[in-house]
Design a protein around this motif. Structure first.
Motif, short mmCIF file in Angstrom:
data_model
loop_
_atom_site.label_atom_id
_atom_site.label_comp_id
_atom_site.label_asym_id
_atom_site.label_seq_id
_atom_site.Cartn_x
_atom_site.Cartn_y
_atom_site.Cartn_z
N PRO A 125 0.80 -1.12 0.12
CA PRO A 125 -0.14 -0.01 0.12
C PRO A 125 0.86 1.39 -0.05
O PRO A 125 1.85 1.36 0.73
CB PRO A 125 -0.79 -0.06 1.46
CG PRO A 125 -0.67 -1.64 1.38
CD PRO A 125 0.47 -2.14 1.10
N GLY A 126 0.48 2.27 -0.80
CA GLY A 126 1.10 3.55 -0.98
C GLY A 126 2.42 3.45 -1.83
O GLY A 126 3.15 4.40 -1.80
N ALA A 127 2.81 2.37 -2.30
CA ALA A 127 4.01 2.31 -3.12
C ALA A 127 3.91 3.02 -4.41
O ALA A 127 2.61 2.80 -5.09
CB ALA A 127 4.48 1.01 -3.45
N GLN A 128 4.75 3.81 -4.89
CA GLN A 128 4.50 4.56 -6.18
C GLN A 128 5.25 3.28 -7.37
O GLN A 128 6.29 2.96 -7.03
CB GLN A 128 5.47 5.76 -6.25
CG GLN A 128 5.43 6.59 -7.46
CD GLN A 128 6.39 7.55 -7.53
OE1 GLN A 128 7.25 7.46 -7.58
NE2 GLN A 128 5.78 8.69 -7.29
N ILE A 129 4.39 3.56 -8.24
CA ILE A 129 4.94 2.63 -9.52
C ILE A 129 4.93 3.62 -10.59
O ILE A 129 4.51 4.58 -11.00
CB ILE A 129 3.65 1.74 -10.13
CG1 ILE A 129 3.24 0.81 -8.89
CG2 ILE A 129 4.02 1.08 -11.42
CD1 ILE A 129 1.88 -0.06 -9.26
N ARG A 130 6.20 3.19 -11.45
CA ARG A 130 7.05 4.08 -12.38
C ARG A 130 6.84 3.03 -13.55
O ARG A 130 7.29 1.82 -13.30
CB ARG A 130 8.12 4.55 -12.27
CG ARG A 130 7.97 5.86 -11.22
CD ARG A 130 9.33 6.63 -11.22
NE ARG A 130 9.21 7.90 -10.59
CZ ARG A 130 8.84 9.12 -11.07
NH1 ARG A 130 9.20 9.12 -12.58
NH2 ARG A 130 8.75 10.24 -10.48
#
Length: 74
Positions: A37-42
């Motif tokens: 949860p809350g992890a940024q995906i690039r």
């Protein structure tokens, strides 16, 4: 394995794609997610490795209309 991938390996679970790797003849929508949860995906669509400084920040499912090498990291 190149330096960017080695630095990220094991930090977060891998990004999962809603569609399998495949050749398709029509547009396809692909959702990305990571089990943190809350992890940024690039992501990138040119085959380059996304990093904290490169690639686009994922905010919604992607519609791909032509042959695309989609890569993503969290």
């Amino acid at each position: 394995m190149d330096g960017d991938q080695a630095a990220w390996q094991g930090v977060l679970p891998p990004v999962t794609f809603s569609a399998p790797h495949a050749l398709v003849s029509a547009p396809i929508t692909v959702a990305l997610q990571v089990a943190m949860p809350g992890a940024q995906i690039r992501y990138t669509v040119d085959g380059s490795v996304p990093t904290p400084e490169t690639g686009a920040v994922y905010t919604q499912p992607l519609t791909l209309t032509h042959t695309t090498l989609l890569r993503a990291v969290a």
